[in-house]
Design a protein around this motif. Structure first.
Motif, short mmCIF file in Angstrom:
data_model
loop_
_atom_site.label_atom_id
_atom_site.label_comp_id
_atom_site.label_asym_id
_atom_site.label_seq_id
_atom_site.Cartn_x
_atom_site.Cartn_y
_atom_site.Cartn_z
N ASN A 181 0.80 -1.22 0.00
CA ASN A 181 0.00 0.00 0.00
C ASN A 181 0.83 1.27 0.00
O ASN A 181 0.30 2.37 0.10
CB ASN A 181 -0.94 0.00 1.22
N LEU A 182 2.15 1.12 -0.11
CA LEU A 182 3.03 2.29 -0.08
C LEU A 182 3.09 2.94 -1.47
O LEU A 182 2.82 2.30 -2.48
CB LEU A 182 4.43 1.89 0.37
N PRO A 183 3.50 4.20 -1.56
CA PRO A 183 3.67 4.85 -2.87
C PRO A 183 4.75 4.13 -3.69
O PRO A 183 5.71 3.59 -3.15
CB PRO A 183 4.11 6.27 -2.50
N LYS A 184 4.55 4.12 -5.01
CA LYS A 184 5.49 3.48 -5.93
C LYS A 184 5.98 4.52 -6.96
O LYS A 184 5.17 5.13 -7.66
CB LYS A 184 4.85 2.31 -6.69
N GLN A 185 7.28 4.70 -7.02
CA GLN A 185 7.88 5.69 -7.91
C GLN A 185 8.25 5.05 -9.25
O GLN A 185 9.04 4.10 -9.30
CB GLN A 185 9.13 6.28 -7.26
N VAL A 230 4.30 9.00 -9.51
CA VAL A 230 4.21 8.28 -8.24
C VAL A 230 2.80 7.71 -8.13
O VAL A 230 1.81 8.44 -8.18
CB VAL A 230 4.51 9.19 -7.04
N GLU A 233 -0.04 6.14 -5.99
CA GLU A 233 -0.45 6.12 -4.59
C GLU A 233 -1.88 5.61 -4.47
O GLU A 233 -2.70 5.80 -5.39
CB GLU A 233 -0.35 7.52 -3.97
N GLU A 246 -4.85 1.32 -8.37
CA GLU A 246 -3.40 1.48 -8.55
C GLU A 246 -2.94 0.84 -9.86
O GLU A 246 -2.08 1.38 -10.57
CB GLU A 246 -2.65 0.88 -7.37
#
Length: 590
Positions: free
Chosen positions: A272-276, A285, A287, A306
Motif C-alpha cells: 500500500n506504499l507509494p510506488k515511484q 508516483v 499512490e 493502482e
C-alpha cells in the motif's frame, strides 16, 4: 456501426470506390479465415464502409459454452463434479470448441462474417496476451479468459472507458494470467516481478522496434521502461490470488476475475506504499486513493485503481501505442516494418489508437478502409507487400470454409463435433501451432520472432505436413479422416461458369483467382500477370498432360466437359489441377 470519429492523416490513404474482387478476397482472407466464392462475389460490390458494417456488428450473440459429452451439459458456469470428464479432456473440449467458433459457431447466417471476425480478434488477443494450458491447467480459467477477449473485440460498441487499455487492466487480474505468470505469488514484502516484466516488455510498451537502435545509455533502461518500473509495477500488482470458485465477478465485464488475498474486504497482501516510476513512464508516483481505503487499509477497489494508474502511465507514452499497432499490423498486414512503414502507417495508426482512447476497433476500421491494407503506398516498393504466410489455423480453417465444410451442432452432437475439430487441431499442431501451448511466454514464434516472423511456419517438416493435409483431405484419402469435403468437380460445377470451365486455360486462370492471394491480374500471354506464364503453364500441364500426352489435351478437355462424358477422367484431371494449385507456394499466402 459507429462512425469513425477521428481524422485519418494524409499518409493513411482511404479507399473511396467499391472493393472489387481482389480487395474483397484479400479482406475476407485476413479477417474471417477465408470465405466461399459466393461471399467474395457479394462483398466485391460493396464500398469499404459497407464492408466494414458487415464485419463490425453490435449486439452479436455470445457463443454457448462447450458441452462435456460425459454429462451432456456445460460445466463452465456450474463447475465440475465426479461425473465430468477428466480435466485434460475438458481442456481439449474447450480448445476444439473454440476452433468451431472460427467457423461461425451457431450464429445466424446474416451475422456469420462478423461472428467469425470477432473470433479472429479473440485469436489475436490470445497471441498477444499469451497463455499456456499446461501451466494454467484449468479449462474454466481458459474459457473465461477467452470470453474476456471476446468482450473487448469490438470495443467501439462498449461503454466509454472500456477499450484495449482497460482490457490490459482486466487481464492483469484474470485468473488464467494470475496462474500463468505467477501473479498469485506476488505479495507484499516479497514481490514477484514475472508478470510486471512481461506486461511492460510484451503486452504494452514493448522494447521498441525490433532491429532498431533504442539509444539507451543507462544500465537497466530498455528504451521504453526501466528495471525501476518493473520493480514498482510488481508492487502495484501485488496481493491478488486465483479464485478457483470463479465467484469474484468484475462489474464491467460480468466475468469472473481474480480475488484479493485477505479476508475478502481488506487486501492484506497488497503493498500500500507509494510506488515511484522512472522517467520513462513520466516519473509518476502511484499512490492509493484514500477514498477507496478502509481505515487506511487497501481494498480490492484501491488495488485495482493502482493498477489502472500504472497502465495509464504506460499508455501515456507514445511508444506503447506504436508497439500495439505494430502487433496489429503484423497480424493483419505484413511482418516487415521498415523505417518507411514505422514513420508512415504505424505512426498514423498509433495516432488513431490514441485519439480514439485506445480502441482497437478504430484502428482496424481505419486500416481495413485504407489503400495501404490492399496495395501499399507510394514510397514503399515491395512486391511481397501484404503477403502473410498462412498460419496453420488459417490454412486448415480457410480450406474448410472455402469448400463449405459444415461442422455438426456441438449441442446436439458433441462427440462428432469434437472428433472433427480434434482431427483438425491435431493437423494444426503437426504444422507447428500447438494451440494454447505456445513455446514461450512471448507466444508463437511466427508472430513475434524477429526477423523470421511468419516464415517460421515453413520448415521442411511443417511444409510437408501442409501439403499432405491439403492433398489427402481434398482427395478423401487420409486415414481416419472424419471430414467430408466438396470434391474439385463439385466445386467447379458450383462456383465456375460452365462455358468458362470448358476452356482449359480459362479454367486454370479462374481456379488460381479463387484460391491464390496473387489474384488481381492473372492471365496467360500477359506480361503484367501476377502469375508468370511459366507458373500458369505448370498448373495447366498438371491439369492436362498426365491423361492426354499423346492427344490435343485442351480440345480433349473441352469435349469431355462440354459433352459430359468420361466423368471419372474429368474428376481426376480436376483433382490434379486442384492439388497443384493448393500445394503451390502461392497458396501458402493470404
Amino acid at each position: 456501426m459507429k462512425a469513425i470519429k477521428f481524422k485519418i492523416s494524409m499518409a493513411l490513404t482511404p479507399l473511396n470506390e467499391n472493393l472489387g474482387h481482389y480487395r474483397a478476397a484479400h479482406l475476407l482472407r485476413r479477417t474471417v479465415f477465408g470465405a466461399n466464392q459466393s461471399t467474395i462475389d457479394a462483398f466485391a460490390s460493396l464500398t469499404p464502409t459497407q464492408a466494414l458494417a458487415q464485419l463490425f456488428k453490435d449486439g452479436l450473440e455470445l457463443p454457448l459454452p462447450p458441452i462435456d459429452p460425459n454429462t451432456g451439459t456445460e460445466w463452465m458456469s456450474t463447475g465440475t463434479t465426479d461425473a465430468n470428464s477428466e480435466n485434460f479432456e475438458l481442456e481439449n473440449y474447450f480448445i476444439r470448441w473454440h476452433l468451431g467458433q472460427f467457423f461461425g459457431g451457431l450464429s445466424a447466417e446474416q451475422d456469420k462474417l462478423a461472428y467469425i471476425f470477432r473470433e479472429k480478434l479473440v485469436l489475436f488477443f490470445h497471441t498477444h496476451f499469451t497463455t499456456k494450458r499446461s501451466v494454467v491447467n484449468n479449462s474454466r480459467a481458459l474459457y473465461f479468459q477467452n470470453q474476456l477477449f471476446r468482450k473487448f473485440a469490438f470495443d467501439g460498441f462498449l461503454p466509454d472507458g472500456l477499450n484495449f487499455k482497460s482490457l490490459t487492466v482486466k487481464i492483469s487480474v484474470d485468473n488464467a494470467m494470475l496462474v500463468f505468470l505467477d501473479g498469485r505469488l506476488n505479495v507484499k514484502g516479497s514481490p514477484n516481478e514475472n508478470y510486471a516484466r512481461e506486461l511492460l516488455e510484451l503486452y504494452s510498451a514493448g522494447r521498441g522496434l525490433e532491429g532498431a537502435n533504442d539509444n539507451t545509455g543507462t544500465e537497466g533502461d530498455y528504451g521504453t521502461f526501466t528495471e525501476q518500473d518493473v520493480q514498482a509495477g510488481a508492487k502495484v500488482l501485488s496481493g491478488f490470488d486465483v479464485d478457483n470458485d470463479f465467484s469474484t465477478i468484475d462489474p464491467d465485464t460480468e466475468l469472473p476475475s481474480g480475488k484479493i488475498k485477505g479476508n475478502g474486504t481488506i487486501a492484506s497482501q497488497h503493498d500500500n506504499l507509494p510506488k515511484q516510476l522512472s522517467n520513462r513512464l513520466g516519473s509518476i508516483v502511484i499512490e492509493p486513493n484514500a477514498e477507496l481505503l478502509i481505515n487506511g487499509e487497501p481494498t480490492r477497489e484501491s488495488a485495482i485503481d493502482e493498477i489502472t494508474q500504472f497502465i495509464d502511465a504506460i499508455y501515456g507514452q507514445e511508444e506503447t501505442a506504436k508497439h500495439i499497432c505494430r502487433k496489429i499490423y503484423r497480424f493483419f498486414g505484413y511482418h516487415e516494418i521498415d523505417e518507411a512503414r514505422q514513420n508512415g502507417i504505424i505512426t498514423d495508426l498509433a495516432q488513431i489508437f490514441t485519439d480514439s482512447n485506445f480502441s482497437i476497433q478504430a484502428v482496424l476500421e481505419a486500416f481495413f478502409s485504407s489503400l495501404e491494407f490492399y496495395e501499399g503506398n507510394s514510397g514503399i516498393e515491395d512486391d511481397a507487400y501484404g503477403s502473410i504466410i498462412k498460419s496453420p489455423i488459417d490454412l486448415v480453417v480457410g480450406h474448410a470454409r472455402k469448400f463449405e465444410i459444415e461442422l455438426p451442432d456441438f449441442l446436439q452432437n458433441a462427440d462428432e463435433f469434437y472428433e472433427i475439430t480434434g482431427f483438425m487441431m491435431n493437423k494444426i499442431s503437426d504444422m507447428g501451432l500447438n494451440y494454447y501451448e505456445p513455446y514461450e511466454v512471448a507466444g508463437y514464434p511466427a508472430y513475434h520472432q524477429f526477423p523470421i516472423y511468419y516464415r517460421g511456419w515453413i520448415t521442411t517438416s511443417y511444409l510437408t505436413q501442409r501439403y499432405a493435409y491439403i492433398q489427402s483431405v481434398s482427395s478423401g484419402m487420409m486415414d481416419n479422416n472424419p471430414i467430408t469435403v466438396m470434391s474439385p468437380i463439385e466445386y467447379v460445377e458450383k462456383n465456375i461458369d460452365f462455358d468458362l470451365a470448358a476452356n482449359a486455360r480459362d479454367l486454370v486462370e479462374e481456379v488460381c483467382k479463387h484460391f491464390l492471394a496473387v489474384s488481381a491480374n492473372i492471365a496467360f500471354d500477359n506480361t503484367t500477370s501476377e502469375l508468370s506464364e511459366e507458373r500458369l503453364n505448370y498448373f495447366l500441364n498438371a491439369f492436362l498432360l498426365s491423361f492426354d500426352i499423346d492427344e490435343d489435351p485442351e480440345s480433349t478437355w473441352t469435349f469431355r466437359w462440354t459433352n459430359g462424358v468420361d466423368r471419372e477422367t474429368v474428376s481426376r484431371q480436376l483433382q490434379d489441377l486442384f492439388n497443384a494449385v493448393l500445394q503451390s507456394p502461392e497458396y501458402q499466402l493470404m
